[in-house]
Design a protein around this motif. Structure first.
Motif, short mmCIF file in Angstrom:
data_model
loop_
_atom_site.label_atom_id
_atom_site.label_comp_id
_atom_site.label_asym_id
_atom_site.label_seq_id
_atom_site.Cartn_x
_atom_site.Cartn_y
_atom_site.Cartn_z
N ASP A 28 46.62 -27.00 -32.46
CA ASP A 28 45.21 -26.82 -32.72
C ASP A 28 44.64 -27.54 -31.51
O ASP A 28 45.06 -28.75 -30.96
CB ASP A 28 45.23 -27.61 -33.99
N GLY A 29 43.19 -27.03 -31.02
CA GLY A 29 42.72 -27.93 -30.02
C GLY A 29 42.98 -27.60 -28.51
O GLY A 29 42.44 -28.26 -27.54
N VAL A 61 41.50 -23.49 -32.72
CA VAL A 61 41.24 -24.23 -34.06
C VAL A 61 41.91 -23.64 -35.16
O VAL A 61 41.81 -22.48 -35.33
CB VAL A 61 39.38 -24.01 -34.16
N VAL A 67 34.87 -21.18 -41.50
CA VAL A 67 35.18 -21.37 -40.13
C VAL A 67 33.96 -20.69 -39.31
O VAL A 67 33.81 -21.15 -38.19
CB VAL A 67 36.51 -20.94 -39.51
N LEU A 70 31.87 -23.12 -37.17
CA LEU A 70 32.29 -23.86 -36.26
C LEU A 70 31.54 -23.35 -34.82
O LEU A 70 31.57 -23.82 -33.62
CB LEU A 70 33.86 -23.70 -35.74
N VAL A 73 29.19 -26.20 -34.59
CA VAL A 73 29.81 -27.57 -33.92
C VAL A 73 29.96 -27.17 -32.27
O VAL A 73 29.98 -27.94 -31.68
CB VAL A 73 31.33 -27.19 -34.44
N ALA A 74 30.47 -26.01 -31.85
CA ALA A 74 30.64 -25.65 -30.58
C ALA A 74 29.34 -25.78 -29.69
O ALA A 74 29.18 -26.21 -28.67
CB ALA A 74 31.31 -24.34 -30.23
N PHE A 166 33.66 -31.45 -28.53
CA PHE A 166 33.80 -30.76 -29.58
C PHE A 166 34.78 -31.29 -30.51
O PHE A 166 34.70 -31.03 -31.78
CB PHE A 166 34.68 -29.44 -28.83
N TRP A 169 32.59 -33.36 -33.13
CA TRP A 169 31.78 -32.62 -33.83
C TRP A 169 32.68 -31.83 -34.93
O TRP A 169 32.26 -31.68 -36.29
CB TRP A 169 30.97 -31.86 -33.12
N CYS A 170 33.87 -31.56 -34.51
CA CYS A 170 34.73 -30.50 -35.32
C CYS A 170 35.35 -31.53 -35.95
O CYS A 170 35.57 -31.21 -37.70
CB CYS A 170 36.02 -30.00 -34.69
N TRP A 173 32.55 -32.30 -39.03
CA TRP A 173 32.68 -31.07 -40.00
C TRP A 173 33.82 -31.14 -40.83
O TRP A 173 33.53 -30.98 -41.98
CB TRP A 173 32.72 -29.64 -39.20
#
Length: 238
Positions: A28-29, A61, A67, A70, A73-74, A166, A169-170, A173
């Motif tokens: 992830d990420g 992600v 989702v 997101l 978020v991006a 990112f 903010w992720c 969220w």
């Protein structure tokens, strides 16, 4: 915050496709950026112009829930990274659903994709930014940081700011839900309260841009006073 592990490719068909093909094994990420894309694409299957010196990247992600949010978020991460690097945040604004504008003209786009059950909850978010170049002759005008007279960071330099933004903010969220993301996005958006038209294929309703619904849908107040939630489409100023 430091930049997480990333893959830097000289050339690839699509950074989104590259990540989707490796979604089961990469963490992830994980980010991938490319110096050149030969099959880049934007929303609705449109080609995304390749340009040396531009940012072409994607992040993986692994999350559950709504989702599609997101993309906001991006957008917040991208706005923060470019505003910080340029030192001129007032020149950047967010446009529903997935665009970033510079002086009112598109300079970046975001594309969310996932691929069946083979990758489980994996989602790939592709981001393209016109840093050094922008395409001519597009349906809607485009610009770049260079054309706007702003400093042009190398793609890796943008990633150094974008990736931690990112992640920030992720995490918000995942912890607090969409409400704070929605509020922050609206603060950076363009056209709130102005008249817009939505291109939805068979119809093109017009009305006032009233904000975002709790799920991220665009809220349009039609001329008869009713409120309409638009979940997919493209919107333009009238």
């Amino acid at each position: 915050m430091s930049t997480p592990a990333f893959t830097h490719l000289a050339e690839v068909g699509s950074t989104n496709d590259w990540l989707l093909a490796r979604a089961e094994t990469l963490p992830d990420g994980h980010w991938v950026i490319a110096d050149r894309q030969t099959a880049g694409r934007g929303r609705r299957g449109r080609a995304w112009s390749d340009g040396t010196g531009n940012f072409m990247g994607s992040v993986l992600v692994k999350a559950a829930g709504p989702v599609q949010q997101l993309s906001f978020v991006a957008a917040l991460a991208l706005h923060g990274a470019l505003a910080g690097l340029s030192g001129q945040p007032a020149r950047f604004a967010l446009k529903w659903p997935n665009d970033l504008l510079l002086d009112g003209i598109k300079c970046a786009g975001i594309l969310l994709e996932r691929q069946g059950s083979a990758v489980g909850d994996a989602l790939v978010i592709g981001i393209g930014v016109n840093l050094a170049h922008h395409p001519d002759g597009t349906e809607r005008p485009a610009t770049s940081l260079a054309a706007a007279g702003l400093p042009v960071p190398p793609p890796v330099g943008l990633l150094d700011k974008l990736a931690p933004a990112f992640a920030h903010w992720c995490a918000m969220w995942a912890r607090d839900g969409f409400a704070p993301i929605r509020e922050a996005w609206l603060e950076r958006s363009t056209g709130l309260g102005t008249r817009i038209v939505a291109r939805l294929g068979a119809e093109s309703p017009e009305g006032l841009f009233e904000g975002l619904a709790e799920d991220g849908a665009l809220l349009m107040r039609l001329d008869d006073g009713t409120m309409r939630a638009i979940h997919a489409g493209e919107v333009f100023a009238v």
